[in-house]
Design a protein around this motif. Structure first.
Motif, PDB file in Angstrom:
ATOM      1  N   LYS A 113       0.833  -1.204   0.000  1.00 46.74           N
ATOM      2  CA  LYS A 113       0.000   0.000   0.000  1.00 46.74           C
ATOM      3  C   LYS A 113       0.869   1.256   0.000  1.00 46.74           C
ATOM      4  O   LYS A 113       0.553   2.255  -0.661  1.00 46.74           O
ATOM      5  CB  LYS A 113      -0.926  -0.005   1.222  1.00 46.74           C
ATOM      6  CG  LYS A 113      -2.044  -1.028   1.163  1.00 46.74           C
ATOM      7  CD  LYS A 113      -3.013  -0.707   0.022  1.00 46.74           C
ATOM      8  CE  LYS A 113      -4.172  -1.688  -0.002  1.00 46.74           C
ATOM      9  NZ  LYS A 113      -5.102  -1.402  -1.131  1.00 46.74           N
ATOM     10  N   GLU A 114       1.980   1.186   0.735  1.00 42.38           N
ATOM     11  CA  GLU A 114       2.893   2.333   0.762  1.00 42.38           C
ATOM     12  C   GLU A 114       3.515   2.558  -0.618  1.00 42.38           C
ATOM     13  O   GLU A 114       3.641   3.701  -1.071  1.00 42.38           O
ATOM     14  CB  GLU A 114       3.991   2.098   1.800  1.00 42.38           C
ATOM     15  CG  GLU A 114       4.966   3.257   1.921  1.00 42.38           C
ATOM     16  CD  GLU A 114       6.059   3.001   2.951  1.00 42.38           C
ATOM     17  OE1 GLU A 114       6.923   3.884   3.120  1.00 42.38           O
ATOM     18  OE2 GLU A 114       6.046   1.924   3.574  1.00 42.38           O
ATOM     19  N   THR A 121       1.049   4.239  -2.894  1.00 43.12           N
ATOM     20  CA  THR A 121       0.933   5.665  -2.599  1.00 43.12           C
ATOM     21  C   THR A 121       2.078   6.438  -3.240  1.00 43.12           C
ATOM     22  O   THR A 121       1.876   7.503  -3.843  1.00 43.12           O
ATOM     23  CB  THR A 121       0.936   5.900  -1.078  1.00 43.12           C
ATOM     24  OG1 THR A 121      -0.189   5.231  -0.503  1.00 43.12           O
ATOM     25  CG2 THR A 121       0.860   7.385  -0.759  1.00 43.12           C
TER      26      THR A 121
END
Length: 245
Positions: free
Chosen positions: A149-150, A153
């Motif tokens: 998820k990082e 982003t």
């Protein structure tokens, strides 16, 4: 699945570079003759080729972009509808474009790794044996090949310069930026409040569609924090002093 996209001027060597990624021994598994006119043929190509270069991806119509996103996630393809035989996907997709603002979907850019090509790509020979040996070694030793998820982003942030924004999105991103909770200028605002302040011309005709677009912009472009309240979802933003009037 991720898709490398080379964005740069014509004659920069983007397509030549794509062909160079495949060694001569595997050149039959490279193609730039790829179309989304037929979903079946496009999906089948994923089982026939190792590297598919989607030349001039900016010419892809809005109606066919969801199909491309689906293909990027498609692991296998059933070759014959009357059987249960599945063909293993072997293809990686990449693309080239002359358009520096080819991304139009603020929510789907995490699937793309966009690279701006400056100047001309050299024709220096690729050491395929070393390249493939290193990739195989890393995979065998547990190297992570998927995004967290990082990572998603970070990818969305890096892809932001390639986004072709709507007039509403342009005004919102010019007026606001994401804020931290310890920022004295931070404020929690709803989509309606932000549209009213940043786009006065829309204040009396705000629609649900505009609110949904604002939500997408806050999440995918500005990556602002959000929270649910009795007034609806609010986003933590502050006025962009450099661009606000």
């Amino acid at each position: 699945e991720l898709m490398l996209v080379l964005s740069g001027p014509q004659d920069a060597g983007k397509s030549t570079f794509a062909r160079m990624l495949m060694p001569k021994e595997l050149s039959a598994y490279y193609t730039d003759d790829f179309s989304l006119d037929s979903r079946r043929d496009a999906a089948l190509a994923l089982t026939r080729f190792g590297l598919i270069n989607f030349d001039e991806i900016d010419r892809l119509s809005e109606q066919k972009k969801p199909m491309l996103k689906n293909l990027l996630q498609l692991p296998t393809r059933k070759r014959y509808a009357s059987t249960e035989h599945h063909c293993r996907r072997i293809a990686t997709l990449m693309a080239t474009t002359n358009d520096p603002l080819f991304l139009s979907d603020v929510t789907g850019s995490r699937r793309f790794i966009c690279v701006h090509v400056e100047g001309t790509i050299t024709n220096e020979r690729v050491n395929h044996k070393q390249l493939y040996a290193q990739a195989l070694h890393e995979l065998k030793h547990g190297a992570r090949y998927w995004l967290t998820k990082e990572d998603e982003t970070i990818t969305a942030t890096l892809n932001a310069p390639f986004l072709s924004l709507s007039p509403l999105a342009e005004q919102l991103t010019a007026h606001y930026q994401a804020a931290r909770e310890d920022d004295n200028e931070a404020q929690w605002l709803t989509a309606t409040q932000m549209i009213t302040a940043a786009c006065p011309a829309y204040a009396t005709k705000i629609t649900n569609k505009m609110c949904r677009e604002t939500s997408q912009i806050m999440h995918s472009v500005l990556q602002a924090k959000s929270k649910s309240t009795n007034q609806g979802i609010k986003y933590l933003v502050k006025i962009n002093v450099q661009n606000a009037e």
